[in-house]
Design an enzyme around this catalytic site. Structure first.
Site, PDB file in Angstrom:
ATOM      1  N   ARG A  54       0.842  -1.204   0.000  1.00 33.95           N
ATOM      2  CA  ARG A  54       0.000   0.000   0.000  1.00 33.95           C
ATOM      3  C   ARG A  54       0.872   1.246   0.000  1.00 33.95           C
ATOM      4  O   ARG A  54       1.994   1.228   0.520  1.00 33.95           O
ATOM      5  CB  ARG A  54      -0.869   0.037   1.253  1.00 33.95           C
ATOM      6  CG  ARG A  54      -1.800  -1.130   1.368  1.00 33.95           C
ATOM      7  CD  ARG A  54      -3.208  -0.711   1.077  1.00 33.95           C
ATOM      8  NE  ARG A  54      -4.075  -1.868   1.113  1.00 33.95           N
ATOM      9  CZ  ARG A  54      -5.065  -2.059   0.255  1.00 33.95           C
ATOM     10  NH1 ARG A  54      -5.324  -1.181  -0.692  1.00 33.95           N
ATOM     11  NH2 ARG A  54      -5.820  -3.129   0.348  1.00 33.95           N
ATOM     12  N   ILE A  55       0.313   2.317  -0.525  1.00 34.65           N
ATOM     13  CA  ILE A  55       1.035   3.586  -0.566  1.00 34.65           C
ATOM     14  C   ILE A  55       0.786   4.343   0.735  1.00 34.65           C
ATOM     15  O   ILE A  55      -0.354   4.566   1.133  1.00 34.65           O
ATOM     16  CB  ILE A  55       0.586   4.402  -1.796  1.00 34.65           C
ATOM     17  CG1 ILE A  55       0.982   3.641  -3.063  1.00 34.65           C
ATOM     18  CG2 ILE A  55       1.191   5.794  -1.765  1.00 34.65           C
ATOM     19  CD1 ILE A  55       0.219   4.062  -4.289  1.00 34.65           C
ATOM     20  N   HIS A  81      12.182  -3.076  -2.575  1.00 34.91           N
ATOM     21  CA  HIS A  81      11.473  -3.169  -3.852  1.00 34.91           C
ATOM     22  C   HIS A  81      12.203  -4.161  -4.762  1.00 34.91           C
ATOM     23  O   HIS A  81      13.432  -4.078  -4.896  1.00 34.91           O
ATOM     24  CB  HIS A  81      11.414  -1.790  -4.512  1.00 34.91           C
ATOM     25  CG  HIS A  81      10.664  -1.805  -5.803  1.00 34.91           C
ATOM     26  ND1 HIS A  81       9.290  -1.854  -5.851  1.00 34.91           N
ATOM     27  CD2 HIS A  81      11.093  -1.826  -7.094  1.00 34.91           C
ATOM     28  CE1 HIS A  81       8.900  -1.897  -7.121  1.00 34.91           C
ATOM     29  NE2 HIS A  81       9.969  -1.876  -7.884  1.00 34.91           N
ATOM     30  N   ASP A  96       9.166   8.181   0.132  1.00 37.80           N
ATOM     31  CA  ASP A  96       8.601   9.530   0.107  1.00 37.80           C
ATOM     32  C   ASP A  96       7.177   9.400  -0.418  1.00 37.80           C
ATOM     33  O   ASP A  96       6.645   8.296  -0.510  1.00 37.80           O
ATOM     34  CB  ASP A  96       9.489  10.483  -0.712  1.00 37.80           C
ATOM     35  CG  ASP A  96       9.553  10.097  -2.188  1.00 37.80           C
ATOM     36  OD1 ASP A  96       8.749   9.237  -2.644  1.00 37.80           O
ATOM     37  OD2 ASP A  96      10.409  10.663  -2.902  1.00 37.80           O
ATOM     38  N   GLY A 110       5.926   9.695  -3.297  1.00 40.97           N
ATOM     39  CA  GLY A 110       5.734   9.089  -4.612  1.00 40.97           C
ATOM     40  C   GLY A 110       5.700   7.572  -4.519  1.00 40.97           C
ATOM     41  O   GLY A 110       5.853   6.995  -3.440  1.00 40.97           O
TER      42      GLY A 110
HETATM   43  C1  GAR Z   1       9.291  -8.873  -1.795  1.00 34.44           C
HETATM   44  O1  GAR Z   1       9.922  -9.433  -2.932  1.00 34.44           O
HETATM   45  C2  GAR Z   1       9.294  -7.365  -1.898  1.00 34.44           C
HETATM   46  O2  GAR Z   1      10.434  -6.856  -2.528  1.00 34.44           O
HETATM   47  C3  GAR Z   1       8.069  -7.138  -2.719  1.00 34.44           C
HETATM   48  O3  GAR Z   1       7.125  -8.051  -2.224  1.00 34.44           O
HETATM   49  C4  GAR Z   1       7.808  -9.211  -1.772  1.00 34.44           C
HETATM   50  C5  GAR Z   1       7.306  -9.550  -0.385  1.00 34.44           C
HETATM   51  O4  GAR Z   1       7.792 -10.784   0.052  1.00 34.44           O
HETATM   52  N1  GAR Z   1       7.614  -5.793  -2.599  1.00 34.44           N
HETATM   53  C6  GAR Z   1       7.014  -5.125  -3.580  1.00 34.44           C
HETATM   54  O5  GAR Z   1       6.757  -5.618  -4.664  1.00 34.44           O
HETATM   55  C7  GAR Z   1       6.670  -3.687  -3.248  1.00 34.44           C
HETATM   56  N2  GAR Z   1       6.196  -2.994  -4.419  1.00 34.44           N
HETATM   57  P1  GAR Z   1       7.707 -11.187   1.581  1.00 34.44           P
HETATM   58  O6  GAR Z   1       6.284 -10.879   2.072  1.00 34.44           O
HETATM   59  O7  GAR Z   1       7.963 -12.681   1.596  1.00 34.44           O
HETATM   60  O8  GAR Z   1       8.744 -10.423   2.333  1.00 34.44           O
END
Ligand code: GAR
Length: 208
Positions: free
Chosen positions: A91-92, A107, A139, A141
């Protein structure tokens, strides 16, 4: 040691890696609570098993984004964190949270390439040969905040979203554990988007 609240939406493997690291008193950070935006987030069970306080602030319980952000900020505040870690939190976050706490995010791509919720799929579809993961300050964004650390991962022939994401996850959790520990132990300064670890004496502006 630094008080860290971790926010998750799903499996929570990054959160689990932080819990494991924080079991060592020398790590410098303690996970004081784990929060989720949905009751079904599997990582909440893992945190409960570790004896860590958890909370759930479902987005759908609130009339709008600002009210949800306010409620989330209040739940976070109960645990008086020094740092909030968004680890698979989908979520943002708004100013209600971001103005109160430093927040970092993991990310699964090399930002600024492939921001958003489908980074692995988007990188694969684009046909890049190298992707990776980024830890950055959050931030207002979407995945635009100052980069703290990045690691690369090669795209292999025959990769699908699952296989590539699993390889990214294997390296991103190590990076996240390293960054959270260093931020906690050394502090940081932020100057013109450049993150410098160690807060004692802000150094000269990094040359461009
Ligand atoms: C991770 O790969 C993380 O980088 C990604 O979700 C996954 C969560 O895995 N995050 C995003 O895509 C954010 N936009 P986890 O719940 O097993 O840690």
């Amino acid at each position: 040691s630094a008080r860290v609240v971790v926010l998750i939406s799903g499996t929570g493997s990054n959160m689990a890696a932080l819990l494991d690291a924080a079991a060592d008193p020398g790590y410098g950070a303690g996970i004081v609570a784990v929060g989720a935006d949905r009751a079904s987030a599997k990582g909440i069970v893992r945190a409960q098993q570790a004896g860590v306080p958890t909370f759930t602030t479902p987005f759908s319980d609130y009339a709008d984004r600002a009210r949800w952000n306010t409620a989330l900020a209040e739940r976070i505040a109960e645990h008086r964190p020094d740092l909030v870690v968004s680890a698979g939190f989908m979520r943002i976050l708004g100013p209600e949270v971001l103005s109160r706490y430093p927040v970092i995010n993991i990310h699964p791509a090399l930002l600024p390439a492939f921001p958003g919720a489908h980074a692995v799929r988007d990188a694969l579809a684009y046909g890049v040969k190298v992707t990776g993961a980024t830890v950055h300050f959050v931030d207002e964004g979407v995945d635009t905040g100052p980069v703290i650390e990045q690691v690369t991962v090669r795209v292999e022939p025959g990769d699908d979203v699952h296989s590539l994401h699993e390889r990214i996850k294997a390296v991103e959790r190590n990076m996240l554990v390293g960054v959270v520990g260093r931020l906690a132990r050394e502090g940081w300064t932020l100057e013109d988007r450049h993150v410098r670890l160690g807060s004692a004496e802000p150094g000269p502006t990094p040359s461009t």
